[in-house]
Motif scaffolding. Sequence first.
Motif, mmCIF file in Angstrom:
data_model
loop_
_atom_site.group_PDB
_atom_site.id
_atom_site.type_symbol
_atom_site.label_atom_id
_atom_site.label_comp_id
_atom_site.label_asym_id
_atom_site.label_seq_id
_atom_site.Cartn_x
_atom_site.Cartn_y
_atom_site.Cartn_z
ATOM 1 N N LYS A 43 12.431 2.482 19.203
ATOM 2 C CA LYS A 43 12.135 1.014 19.185
ATOM 3 C C LYS A 43 11.870 0.906 20.486
ATOM 4 O O LYS A 43 11.087 -0.209 20.931
ATOM 5 N N SER A 44 11.910 1.549 21.495
ATOM 6 C CA SER A 44 11.585 1.405 22.964
ATOM 7 C C SER A 44 10.184 1.440 23.190
ATOM 8 O O SER A 44 9.667 0.874 24.140
ATOM 9 N N HIS A 45 9.415 2.126 22.263
ATOM 10 C CA HIS A 45 8.006 2.112 22.384
ATOM 11 C C HIS A 45 7.438 0.535 21.846
ATOM 12 O O HIS A 45 7.949 -0.109 20.886
ATOM 13 N N PRO A 46 6.342 0.271 22.934
ATOM 14 C CA PRO A 46 5.878 -1.370 22.556
ATOM 15 C C PRO A 46 5.468 -1.467 21.233
ATOM 16 O O PRO A 46 5.295 -2.677 20.715
ATOM 17 N N ASN A 47 4.664 -0.204 20.580
ATOM 18 C CA ASN A 47 4.001 -0.341 19.207
ATOM 19 C C ASN A 47 4.867 0.274 18.073
ATOM 20 O O ASN A 47 4.323 0.864 16.997
ATOM 21 N N ALA A 48 6.381 0.345 18.298
ATOM 22 C CA ALA A 48 7.152 1.196 17.298
ATOM 23 C C ALA A 48 7.042 0.871 15.686
ATOM 24 O O ALA A 48 6.776 1.628 15.060
ATOM 25 N N SER A 49 7.366 -0.386 15.445
ATOM 26 C CA SER A 49 7.067 -1.120 14.409
ATOM 27 C C SER A 49 6.040 -0.713 13.632
ATOM 28 O O SER A 49 5.592 -0.299 12.487
ATOM 29 N N ARG A 50 4.767 -0.870 14.343
ATOM 30 C CA ARG A 50 3.420 -0.604 13.741
ATOM 31 C C ARG A 50 3.142 0.789 13.477
ATOM 32 O O ARG A 50 2.761 1.174 12.247
ATOM 33 N N ILE A 51 3.477 1.681 14.368
ATOM 34 C CA ILE A 51 3.305 3.040 14.237
ATOM 35 C C ILE A 51 4.196 3.705 13.016
ATOM 36 O O ILE A 51 4.001 4.597 12.361
ATOM 37 N N ASN A 52 5.680 3.232 13.217
ATOM 38 C CA ASN A 52 6.610 3.696 11.968
ATOM 39 C C ASN A 52 5.975 3.280 10.530
ATOM 40 O O ASN A 52 6.201 4.003 9.621
ATOM 41 N N TYR A 53 5.414 2.011 10.530
ATOM 42 C CA TYR A 53 4.785 1.447 9.147
ATOM 43 C C TYR A 53 3.909 2.415 8.770
ATOM 44 O O TYR A 53 3.720 2.713 7.651
ATOM 45 N N LEU A 54 3.025 2.766 9.756
ATOM 46 C CA LEU A 54 2.043 3.704 9.389
ATOM 47 C C LEU A 54 2.280 4.889 9.087
ATOM 48 O O LEU A 54 1.821 5.352 8.119
ATOM 49 N N ILE A 55 3.400 5.490 9.885
ATOM 50 C CA ILE A 55 3.946 6.826 9.438
ATOM 51 C C ILE A 55 4.317 6.912 7.736
ATOM 52 O O ILE A 55 4.107 7.671 6.972
ATOM 53 N N LEU A 56 5.118 5.706 7.375
ATOM 54 C CA LEU A 56 5.749 5.584 6.248
ATOM 55 C C LEU A 56 4.647 5.299 4.943
ATOM 56 O O LEU A 56 4.658 6.028 3.961
ATOM 57 N N LYS A 57 3.331 4.615 5.233
ATOM 58 C CA LYS A 57 2.387 4.740 4.523
ATOM 59 C C LYS A 57 1.799 5.849 4.349
ATOM 60 O O LYS A 57 1.427 6.456 2.965
ATOM 61 N N LYS A 58 1.601 6.837 5.327
ATOM 62 C CA LYS A 58 1.031 8.154 5.142
ATOM 63 C C LYS A 58 1.843 8.991 4.550
ATOM 64 O O LYS A 58 1.360 9.966 3.473
ATOM 65 N N LEU A 59 3.127 8.829 4.770
ATOM 66 C CA LEU A 59 4.167 9.993 4.020
ATOM 67 C C LEU A 59 4.259 9.590 2.360
ATOM 68 O O LEU A 59 4.056 10.175 1.459
ATOM 69 N N ALA A 60 3.917 8.346 2.211
ATOM 70 C CA ALA A 60 3.928 7.490 0.757
ATOM 71 C C ALA A 60 2.623 8.147 0.087
ATOM 72 O O ALA A 60 2.672 8.773 -1.050
ATOM 73 N N GLN A 61 1.384 8.053 0.674
ATOM 74 C CA GLN A 61 0.360 8.663 0.111
ATOM 75 C C GLN A 61 0.452 10.319 -0.049
ATOM 76 O O GLN A 61 -0.047 10.493 -1.166
ATOM 77 N N ALA A 62 0.866 11.004 0.925
ATOM 78 C CA ALA A 62 1.025 12.521 0.802
ATOM 79 C C ALA A 62 1.809 12.856 -0.429
ATOM 80 O O ALA A 62 1.635 13.562 -1.297
ATOM 81 N N ASN A 63 3.050 12.014 -0.567
ATOM 82 C CA ASN A 63 3.834 12.357 -1.563
ATOM 83 C C ASN A 63 3.507 11.895 -3.049
ATOM 84 O O ASN A 63 3.589 12.630 -3.997
ATOM 85 N N ASP A 64 2.818 11.005 -3.068
ATOM 86 C CA ASP A 64 1.982 10.513 -4.222
ATOM 87 C C ASP A 64 1.053 11.643 -4.734
ATOM 88 O O ASP A 64 1.077 11.594 -5.966
ATOM 89 N N LYS A 65 0.288 12.060 -4.023
ATOM 90 C CA LYS A 65 -0.702 13.152 -4.355
ATOM 91 C C LYS A 65 -0.014 14.438 -4.780
ATOM 92 O O LYS A 65 -0.326 14.919 -5.832
ATOM 93 N N LEU A 66 1.141 14.635 -4.096
ATOM 94 C CA LEU A 66 1.990 15.811 -4.528
ATOM 95 C C LEU A 66 2.669 15.587 -5.901
ATOM 96 O O LEU A 66 2.616 16.407 -6.780
ATOM 97 N N LEU A 67 3.196 14.369 -6.051
ATOM 98 C CA LEU A 67 3.954 13.869 -7.407
ATOM 99 C C LEU A 67 2.828 14.153 -8.705
ATOM 100 O O LEU A 67 3.257 14.369 -9.639
ATOM 101 N N GLU A 68 1.603 13.204 -8.189
ATOM 102 C CA GLU A 68 0.641 13.231 -9.186
ATOM 103 C C GLU A 68 0.227 14.821 -9.718
ATOM 104 O O GLU A 68 -0.180 14.770 -10.916
ATOM 105 N N ALA A 69 0.150 15.619 -8.983
ATOM 106 C CA ALA A 69 -0.320 17.006 -8.997
ATOM 107 C C ALA A 69 0.656 17.874 -9.824
ATOM 108 O O ALA A 69 0.493 18.530 -10.951
#
Length: 402
Positions: free
Chosen positions: A53-79
């Motif tokens: 949280k001490s990083h000035p853009n923590a919320s934005r980057i963490n949201y981006l991480i969750l988005k990428k994780l979801a996309q990758a997991n979706d592809k694996l689940l679909e397969a």
Amino acid sequence: MATVQAVLRKKKNTQNLYPVTIRITKDRRTSFISTGQYIDEKFWDVRNRRVKKSHPNASRINYLILKKLAQANDKLLEAEINEDSISASHVRENVKGNDKKDFFDIAELHLENLENAEKYSQYLTQKGRIGKFKKFVDKDTLHFKEITVFLLKNFESHILNQEKRKPRTAINYMILIRQIYNLAISDGLAEQSNYPFGKGKIQIRIPESDKVGLSIEEVKMLESANNLTDAQQNAINVWLTSFYFAGIRVSDVLQLRWSDFKDGRLLYRMNKNQKVVSLKVPQKAKAILDLYKESGLSKNDLIFPYLRGTNFKDAKEVLTRMKTATRTLNRRLELVAKHLKIDKKLSMHIARHSFGNISGDKIPIQMLQKLYRHSSITTTITYQSSFMKKDTDDALDRVINF
């Protein structure tokens, strides 16, 4: 069995920041998906695999991480549902396809990384260059495959002919465009096959700069100048202080404090490379410093008045005030040069060149390296070569004086 995790990859960039990535491991093979974000290692929460949280853009980057994780997991689940065989690299390519970034997207991320690293001078300069390139191409989205040799040649011509800028300026633009392109390639967001730089394409060659310094006679003219305004005399005093200390940079001169002087020596840490400097205080420099001693000043007060009142904890404010003060000093020095009939562009930066010009061949190169505070003697040799003329002059005389 496949795993998808957010990791801080141990592959730092030129700003010593590390890429935030998504690591996909399947069948003992690993692939990485870039988020396009780079952070200092201290901001990474290893246990929770997220940005602190001490990083000035923590919320934005963490949201981006969750988005990428979801996309990758979706592809694996679909397969898995479709009972398809899919590799880690295949997942990576599929996720990349969903979120392809163009040149200006990567440029924006590059600027954010500079700003987060508090490299505000680079940030402002490069932001202006990217803005000018964007205005030239006249579009908000520029795919990397569109950055061709033809486009870059036209842009270079525009900078040189329409903007009337020097060749070194055009090269600085090319260096920045190449840097952003390289970032995209390293993160798998651009293809090496489309790369417009290199042999037979755009080749970047740094031209030799024309370093001009004042002569001994011209420095003496500054030392004995009269009929000047107080503002002009103050500008000369700052310039001479820089010169007397082997050409220390204006940013360092303006931040000198009385506490930097002990036992007849100047002891301070350079802003550019954080090197500690220890130099004898020449008598000429002491005479100038004595002019600025006032009653009531503490040892932590600035010697010269230009940055007084600045909040030195605010790097942006320091940069802004420094640029304003430097412009003011250079304007006043130009008036002094005109008054003294010095036929050279007189600026704060030329104080360093003047020391080099006058030292010429007189001082051993190893000693000059110490005086200039260069990390490498090669840097000193390259810099001083502009002023070391005795050998070439003697050689010329030996040939033609017959």
